[in-house]
Design an enzyme around this catalytic site. Structure first.
Site, short mmCIF file in Angstrom:
data_model
loop_
_atom_site.label_atom_id
_atom_site.label_comp_id
_atom_site.label_asym_id
_atom_site.label_seq_id
_atom_site.Cartn_x
_atom_site.Cartn_y
_atom_site.Cartn_z
N TYR A 164 46.14 33.30 -41.05
CA TYR A 164 45.09 32.32 -41.35
C TYR A 164 44.76 32.52 -42.82
O TYR A 164 43.95 33.36 -43.18
CB TYR A 164 43.88 32.55 -40.46
CG TYR A 164 42.71 31.63 -40.75
CD1 TYR A 164 42.92 30.31 -41.13
CD2 TYR A 164 41.41 32.08 -40.63
CE1 TYR A 164 41.86 29.46 -41.41
CE2 TYR A 164 40.33 31.25 -40.90
CZ TYR A 164 40.55 29.95 -41.28
OH TYR A 164 39.51 29.11 -41.55
N ASP A 212 47.88 28.48 -40.18
CA ASP A 212 47.11 27.62 -41.07
C ASP A 212 47.22 28.22 -42.46
O ASP A 212 46.55 29.19 -42.79
CB ASP A 212 45.66 27.57 -40.60
CG ASP A 212 44.77 26.74 -41.53
OD1 ASP A 212 45.28 26.20 -42.52
OD2 ASP A 212 43.56 26.65 -41.25
N HIS A 242 42.44 20.74 -36.07
CA HIS A 242 43.88 20.95 -36.28
C HIS A 242 44.60 20.65 -34.97
O HIS A 242 44.08 20.93 -33.88
CB HIS A 242 44.20 22.40 -36.66
CG HIS A 242 43.60 22.86 -37.96
ND1 HIS A 242 44.37 23.19 -39.05
CD2 HIS A 242 42.31 23.06 -38.32
CE1 HIS A 242 43.58 23.58 -40.04
NE2 HIS A 242 42.32 23.51 -39.62
#
Length: 364
Positions: free
Chosen positions: A182, A222, A343
């Site tokens: 992340y 991500d 997302h």
């Protein structure tokens, strides 16, 4: 990336049933999981920024469970878990364990434990890397028949260390490594935890790639950057975006976080340095305005219809010929297929190595 999505619902307490067992703990280097024989190498993967895993379990679990059952992935990489690490006030934190230090946290842990022991998730082993509070955090679910050789929680491959805010899980399989990250948001202003934080992160990623080039890599998660104009729905909007009229002194830092020239340039250089291929773009050369973006703005407000592709599978060049499919599963501007997050899940499918020679080439 969550700056322009509606505020998440209040995470209140919920009555809980008796919890199932927590994921087993392991001793040894890098949370080693043992040298079991006849383990299958993963070939189907999902990455998803859940934007609070607990809320997705409470509100969207049946739909996400069906998605997982239908796709049947070997590995599920989750970002933005937003559950605190174990360890009470004044005690050392245990980032690989969910906190149960208060009544509310015990109930929340029970909810997650029950969800992850129900079909189809009972077939997976779970690893956590958590922040001290309900912020950031990652999780990795791997089918028990695909158990990795070792699992680390940092970019330095140190057994006892977790990255700040639980941003990394690194799993080592027989023929490749899988990195779930992340990546920190670039931010809008030149502050201590903004531009410099992202620059330091990008530098450490390059250092990691150079240290681990001995084995092919699948890097997913991500990554909080859109590489090219084709990767955003409205390039001019994102290139000129401002927060409260602020203009950074360096024009390379201007624009929407995730779409500034500085970030995009470093991302391209990182891919080149690490000899990485963007699996989605490798298969999809043209822009897809319907289902070609992984993040979507709030359907209400100025970010309605504004979308970015910031969730990726990047794979080492020697793996690119095995890419069968890479797909984003959200559609349109009404967040269809996002399962409550801002997302949508992204999937990757590999073919099997075509021969023993190819298998050896991949693992060397």
């Amino acid at each position: 990336m969550k700056r322009f999505f509606k505020p998440i619902e209040k995470e209140g307490s919920t009555a809980a049933k008796k919890p199932c067992l927590s994921p087993e703990k392991h001793d040894g280097e890098g949370d080693g999981v043992g040298e079991e024989k006849n383990q299958k190498e993963p070939s189907k993967f999902v990455t998803w920024n859940a934007n609070s895993f607990l809320l997705r379990v409470k509100n969207n679990w049946s739909e996400f469970s069906k998605f997982v059952s239908d796709f049947d992935p070997d590995v599920i990489a989750i970002q933005e878990v937003r559950m605190p690490a174990a360890g009470g006030k004044g005690k050392p934190k245990i980032p690989e364990e969910l906190s149960d230090d208060t009544k509310v946290l015990r109930e929340e842990k029970q909810i997650l434990s029950r969800a992850l022991s129900s079909p189809p998730f009972g077939n997976y082993q779970v690893w956590w890397s958590l922040a001290d509070s309900k912020y950031a955090g990652t999780a990795l679910l791997v089918k028990k028949c695909c158990k990795p050789k070792k699992v680390y929680f940092n970019l330095d491959k140190l057994a006892s260390k977790h990255e700040p805010d639980g941003r990394v899980i690194l799993a080592e399989f027989e023929t490749f490594r899988l990195l779930n990250t992340y990546s920190p948001n670039n931010g809008w202003k030149e502050e201590e935890n903004s531009f410099q934080r992202r620059r330091k992160w990008d530098k450490r990623i390059v250092e990691f790639l150079n240290r681990t080039s001995d084995k092919p890599l699948i890097w997913c998660g991500d990554l909080n950057v859109s590489h090219e104009e084709i990767d955003v729905s409205h390039p001019e909007f994102f290139a000129t975006a401002k927060l409260n009229g602020y203009v950074p002194p360096n024009k390379e830092d201007c624009g929407q976080p995730g779409f500034t020239p500085s970030e995009r340039g470093r991302f391209g250089a990182t891919m080149k340095e690490g000899r990485l291929v963007d699996a989605y773009r490798y298969l999809h050369k043209e822009q897809d305005m319907e289902s070609g973006f992984s993040w979507s703005g709030n359907p209400i407000g100025k970010y309605r219809g504004k979308r970015m592709r910031i969730d990726y599978f990047l794979v080492s060049e020697q793996l690119k010929d095995r890419i069968v499919a890479c797909k984003m599963h959200g559609r349109g501007i009404e967040l269809e297929g996002f399962y409550g997050s801002d997302h949508c899940p992204v999937t990757l499918e590999f073919s099997k190595p075509s021969s023993e020679t190819e298998q050896n080439q991949v693992s060397n």
